[in-house]
Design an enzyme around this catalytic site. Structure first.
Site, PDB file in Angstrom:
ATOM      1  N   GLU A  23       0.849  -1.180   0.000  1.00  0.00           N
ATOM      2  CA  GLU A  23       0.000   0.000   0.000  1.00  0.00           C
ATOM      3  C   GLU A  23       0.892   1.239   0.000  1.00  0.00           C
ATOM      4  O   GLU A  23       1.924   1.268   0.653  1.00  0.00           O
ATOM      5  CB  GLU A  23      -0.921   0.020   1.226  1.00  0.00           C
ATOM      6  CG  GLU A  23      -1.971  -1.060   1.205  1.00  0.00           C
ATOM      7  CD  GLU A  23      -3.046  -0.887   2.275  1.00  0.00           C
ATOM      8  OE1 GLU A  23      -3.080   0.162   2.957  1.00  0.00           O
ATOM      9  OE2 GLU A  23      -3.869  -1.815   2.420  1.00  0.00           O
ATOM     10  N   HIS A  83      -4.475   6.487   0.234  1.00  0.00           N
ATOM     11  CA  HIS A  83      -3.692   5.251   0.269  1.00  0.00           C
ATOM     12  C   HIS A  83      -4.269   4.296  -0.767  1.00  0.00           C
ATOM     13  O   HIS A  83      -5.299   4.567  -1.377  1.00  0.00           O
ATOM     14  CB  HIS A  83      -3.649   4.627   1.666  1.00  0.00           C
ATOM     15  CG  HIS A  83      -4.912   3.995   2.135  1.00  0.00           C
ATOM     16  ND1 HIS A  83      -5.984   4.720   2.615  1.00  0.00           N
ATOM     17  CD2 HIS A  83      -5.270   2.700   2.224  1.00  0.00           C
ATOM     18  CE1 HIS A  83      -6.944   3.892   2.979  1.00  0.00           C
ATOM     19  NE2 HIS A  83      -6.550   2.653   2.742  1.00  0.00           N
ATOM     20  N   HIS A  85      -5.254   0.211  -2.039  1.00  0.00           N
ATOM     21  CA  HIS A  85      -5.606  -1.174  -1.726  1.00  0.00           C
ATOM     22  C   HIS A  85      -5.213  -1.987  -2.962  1.00  0.00           C
ATOM     23  O   HIS A  85      -5.991  -2.060  -3.915  1.00  0.00           O
ATOM     24  CB  HIS A  85      -7.109  -1.323  -1.465  1.00  0.00           C
ATOM     25  CG  HIS A  85      -7.562  -0.790  -0.153  1.00  0.00           C
ATOM     26  ND1 HIS A  85      -8.890  -0.762   0.195  1.00  0.00           N
ATOM     27  CD2 HIS A  85      -6.886  -0.282   0.911  1.00  0.00           C
ATOM     28  CE1 HIS A  85      -9.007  -0.257   1.414  1.00  0.00           C
ATOM     29  NE2 HIS A  85      -7.811   0.051   1.863  1.00  0.00           N
ATOM     30  N   ASP A  96      -9.089   0.554   8.222  1.00  0.00           N
ATOM     31  CA  ASP A  96      -9.123   1.982   7.881  1.00  0.00           C
ATOM     32  C   ASP A  96     -10.061   2.734   8.825  1.00  0.00           C
ATOM     33  O   ASP A  96      -9.729   3.815   9.314  1.00  0.00           O
ATOM     34  CB  ASP A  96      -9.585   2.195   6.435  1.00  0.00           C
ATOM     35  CG  ASP A  96      -8.612   1.654   5.411  1.00  0.00           C
ATOM     36  OD1 ASP A  96      -7.410   1.528   5.723  1.00  0.00           O
ATOM     37  OD2 ASP A  96      -9.069   1.345   4.295  1.00  0.00           O
TER      38      ASP A  96
END
Length: 136
Positions: A23, A83, A85, A96
């Site tokens: 990530e 971010h 995935h 999260d």
């Protein structure tokens, strides 16, 4: 609503693809509006220092403060965070939600499988709410 310039979106997606299988993460700067339209002006990449970077992200607190100083020097506000995935899901995970701390800020997630770029605002009392993204 989050206004996200095409160039910034492309930079984040490129970083996510290049960082796979880990990530990637960073901070979004620009004009922040807690109840209306926030406008991203720039993105600040950060190193993912999570213990398990394939499934989690964490920005080092000292690096985060340095990014905040850069934002302030450019007269930008903290719009939110981003971010990736690498293997989905194309929405905030339970982790999260548990780790979210910036109320009313946008959290952009780049899911690579399936591909999707979405944004959510985290509300302290209600959790994540999907928000519209205007790519401009």
């Amino acid at each position: 609503m989050l206004a996200l310039p095409k160039a910034v979106r492309a930079e984040i997606v490129e970083r996510a693809r290049g960082g796979r299988p880990l990530e990637i993460c960073g901070v979004l700067g620009g004009e922040y509006d807690p109840t209306g339209r926030s406008e991203v002006g720039s993105q600040y990449p950060a190193e993912n220092v999570a213990e398990h970077p394939r499934t989690r992200y964490r920005i080092d607190p000292e690096e985060q403060l340095a990014i905040f100083d850069r934002l302030e020097a450019r007269d930008e506000e903290i719009v939110g965070f981003y971010h990736s995935h690498p293997r989905g899901p194309p929405r905030p995970s339970e982790t999260d939600a548990a780790d979210a701390t910036w109320s009313d800020r946008s959290y952009v997630i780049v899911s690579l499988e399936p591909f999707e770029v979405g944004s959510w605002r985290w509300r302290e009392d209600d959790g994540f709410e999907r928000e519209d993204v205007a790519v401009e």
